[in-house]
Design a protein around this motif. Structure first.
Motif, short mmCIF file in Angstrom:
data_model
loop_
_atom_site.label_atom_id
_atom_site.label_comp_id
_atom_site.label_asym_id
_atom_site.label_seq_id
_atom_site.Cartn_x
_atom_site.Cartn_y
_atom_site.Cartn_z
N PHE B 33 0.84 -1.19 0.00
CA PHE B 33 0.00 0.00 0.00
C PHE B 33 0.88 1.25 0.00
CE2 PHE B 33 -3.73 -2.43 1.39
CZ PHE B 33 -3.14 -3.52 1.99
N TRP B 34 0.36 2.30 -0.63
CA TRP B 34 0.95 3.63 -0.51
C TRP B 34 -0.10 4.60 0.04
CZ3 TRP B 34 5.67 5.34 -0.35
CH2 TRP B 34 6.70 4.66 -0.99
N TYR B 35 0.30 5.31 1.10
CA TYR B 35 -0.54 6.34 1.70
C TYR B 35 0.20 7.68 1.66
CZ TYR B 35 -3.04 2.51 4.11
OH TYR B 35 -3.77 1.38 4.42
N LYS B 53 2.35 -7.12 -10.44
CA LYS B 53 1.77 -6.53 -11.64
C LYS B 53 0.30 -6.17 -11.49
CE LYS B 53 5.05 -8.65 -14.85
NZ LYS B 53 5.86 -7.44 -14.95
N MET B 54 -0.23 -6.27 -10.28
CA MET B 54 -1.61 -5.85 -10.06
C MET B 54 -1.63 -4.57 -9.25
SD MET B 54 -3.61 -9.38 -9.28
CE MET B 54 -5.15 -8.52 -9.17
N LYS B 55 -2.58 -3.71 -9.55
CA LYS B 55 -2.71 -2.46 -8.81
C LYS B 55 -4.17 -2.05 -8.77
CE LYS B 55 -1.66 0.26 -12.94
NZ LYS B 55 -0.71 1.19 -13.59
N GLU B 56 -4.51 -1.36 -7.69
CA GLU B 56 -5.87 -0.87 -7.52
C GLU B 56 -5.79 0.58 -7.04
OE1 GLU B 56 -7.93 -4.45 -8.47
OE2 GLU B 56 -8.71 -2.43 -8.05
N VAL B 66 1.74 3.67 -10.00
CA VAL B 66 2.52 2.70 -9.22
C VAL B 66 3.05 1.62 -10.13
CG1 VAL B 66 1.40 3.08 -6.98
CG2 VAL B 66 0.44 1.41 -8.62
N SER B 67 4.02 0.90 -9.60
CA SER B 67 4.60 -0.22 -10.33
C SER B 67 4.95 -1.30 -9.34
CB SER B 67 5.86 0.22 -11.08
OG SER B 67 6.53 -0.89 -11.64
N ARG B 68 4.57 -2.53 -9.69
CA ARG B 68 4.97 -3.68 -8.85
C ARG B 68 5.41 -4.82 -9.77
NH1 ARG B 68 1.80 -6.67 -4.01
NH2 ARG B 68 3.63 -7.63 -3.03
N ARG B 73 8.72 -5.40 -3.89
CA ARG B 73 8.95 -3.99 -4.21
C ARG B 73 7.72 -3.32 -4.80
NH1 ARG B 73 13.89 -1.42 -4.95
NH2 ARG B 73 14.86 -3.47 -4.75
N PHE B 74 7.41 -2.14 -4.27
CA PHE B 74 6.23 -1.40 -4.73
C PHE B 74 6.64 0.06 -4.87
CE2 PHE B 74 2.07 -0.84 -5.89
CZ PHE B 74 1.20 -0.29 -4.98
N SER B 75 6.57 0.57 -6.07
CA SER B 75 7.06 1.92 -6.35
C SER B 75 5.90 2.88 -6.58
CB SER B 75 7.96 1.92 -7.58
OG SER B 75 9.05 1.03 -7.41
N LEU B 76 6.04 4.06 -6.02
CA LEU B 76 5.07 5.14 -6.26
C LEU B 76 5.74 6.17 -7.17
CD1 LEU B 76 2.28 6.41 -5.45
CD2 LEU B 76 3.55 7.66 -3.69
N ILE B 77 5.02 6.57 -8.20
CA ILE B 77 5.58 7.48 -9.21
C ILE B 77 4.73 8.73 -9.29
CG2 ILE B 77 6.25 7.72 -11.63
CD1 ILE B 77 6.14 4.49 -11.55
N LEU B 78 5.40 9.86 -9.18
CA LEU B 78 4.75 11.14 -9.43
C LEU B 78 5.23 11.58 -10.82
CD1 LEU B 78 5.01 10.78 -6.26
CD2 LEU B 78 4.84 13.28 -6.15
N GLU B 79 4.35 11.50 -11.79
CA GLU B 79 4.75 11.73 -13.19
C GLU B 79 5.27 13.15 -13.39
OE1 GLU B 79 4.99 9.58 -15.56
OE2 GLU B 79 4.02 7.84 -14.60
N SER B 80 4.63 14.11 -12.77
CA SER B 80 5.03 15.51 -12.88
C SER B 80 4.71 16.17 -11.53
CB SER B 80 4.30 16.20 -14.02
OG SER B 80 4.66 17.57 -14.10
N ALA B 81 5.70 16.22 -10.68
CA ALA B 81 5.46 16.64 -9.31
C ALA B 81 4.90 18.07 -9.24
CB ALA B 81 6.75 16.56 -8.50
N SER B 82 3.98 18.26 -8.31
CA SER B 82 3.41 19.58 -8.08
C SER B 82 3.52 19.92 -6.60
CB SER B 82 1.95 19.64 -8.53
OG SER B 82 1.18 18.74 -7.75
#
Lengths: 112, 114
Positions: B33-35, B53-56, B66-68, B73-82
Motif C-alpha cells: 500500500f501507498w498512503y 503486476k496488479m494495482k488498484e 505505481v509499479s509492482r 517492491r512497490f514503487s510510487l511514481i509522481l509523473e510531474s510533481a506539483s
C-alpha cells in the motif's frame, strides 16, 4: 460507507495520569479495529487489534482498548502515561476489500 | 524481525520533475500500500496492490501511478510533481487471506516539492 472518527485532535496529559483516546467507527458488518502509534519521524506501529471475542483488548506498552458495539466505539486507554507515550495515535477499521480506513489521528503531549 | 524500508527519508524535488518513491518489504507479503499523510487529514490511500503486476486505485490516485514488478517492491511514481504533492508518504504491507491482518509500515518519506 466505512469511516473512523477521532474527535480529539490534540490531548495534553501529565505524566502518571490516566489516558483515554476516543475512536468512533462506522461500518455495517462486524468491524475489525486497530490502534496504531506514530512516534515523531517514524512509521506507524501496531498497538492492538480487535477481531472478535473479548471486548477488552490488551496491547503493547500497557495500552488497552474496549470495543463497544452499542456506541460504535473503540477507545484506547492507559492507566498511567509515560513521557515516551507522546506521539500521534491512529484508529483504523478494515472495510471492504481489506482496505484500512484511518482516522485523522490524535496528537498526545505529555507534561512532565 | 519484519521490515518495510523506503528508499529515502527526505526528498526535495522541483515542480514538474518525475519522482520515484521506492518501498521494499522482506516478509513475503502479497499486499502493499501507498498512503500520504497530511496534518488534519490522517492517512489517505493512494494505491494498493494484491499481487505482482496488479494495482488498484485508492481514494486519491490522481497525479500518481505505481509499479509492482516484483513481490517485495512497490514503487510510487509522481509523473510531474506539483507543490500540492508535498507530503509524508508511507508504504505498508500485509499478508493476504483474512481481512484483519495488520499492516506493517515503513518509516515514511517526507517529500517537498518546490
Amino acid at each position: 460507507a466505512q469511516s473512523v472518527t477521532q474527535p480529539d485532535i490534540h490531548i495534553t496529559v501529565s505524566e502518571g495520569a490516566s489516558l483515554e483516546l476516543r475512536c468512533n467507527y462506522s461500518y455495517g458488518a462486524t468491524p475489525y479495529l486497530f490502534w496504531y502509534v506514530q512516534s515523531p519521524g517514524q512509521g506507524l506501529q501496531l498497538l492492538l487489534k480487535y477481531f472478535s471475542g473479548d471486548t477488552l483488548v490488551q496491547g503493547i506498552k500497557g495500552f488497552e482498548a474496549e470495543f463497544k458495539r452499542s456506541q460504535s466505539s473503540f477507545n484506547l486507554r492507559k492507566p498511567s502515561v509515560h513521557w515516551s507515550d507522546a506521539a500521534e495515535y491512529f484508529c483504523a477499521v478494515v472495510g471492504r476489500g481489506n482496505q484500512f480506513y484511518f482516522g485523522t489521528g490524535t496528537s498526545l503531549t505529555v507534561i512532565p | 524481525d519484519v521490515k518495510v524500508t523506503q528508499s529515502s527519508r527526505y526528498l526535495v524535488k522541483r515542480t514538474g520533475e518525475k519522482v520515484f518513491l521506492e518501498c521494499v518489504q522482506d516478509m513475503d507479503h502479497e499486499n502493499m500500500f501507498w498512503y500520504r499523510q497530511d496534518p488534519g487529514l490522517g492517512l489517505r490511500l493512494i494505491y494498493f496492490s494484491y499481487d505482482v503486476k496488479m494495482k488498484e486505485k485508492g481514494d486519491i490516485p490522481e497525479g500518481y501511478s505505481v509499479s509492482r514488478e516484483k513481490k517485495e517492491r512497490f514503487s510510487l511514481i509522481l509523473e510531474s510533481a506539483s507543490t500540492n504533492q508535498t507530503s509524508m508518504y508511507l508504504c505498508a504491507s500485509s499478508s493476504t487471506g483474512v481481512a484483519y491482518n495488520e499492516q506493517f509500515f515503513g518509516p515514511g518519506t517526507r517529500l517537498t516539492v518546490l
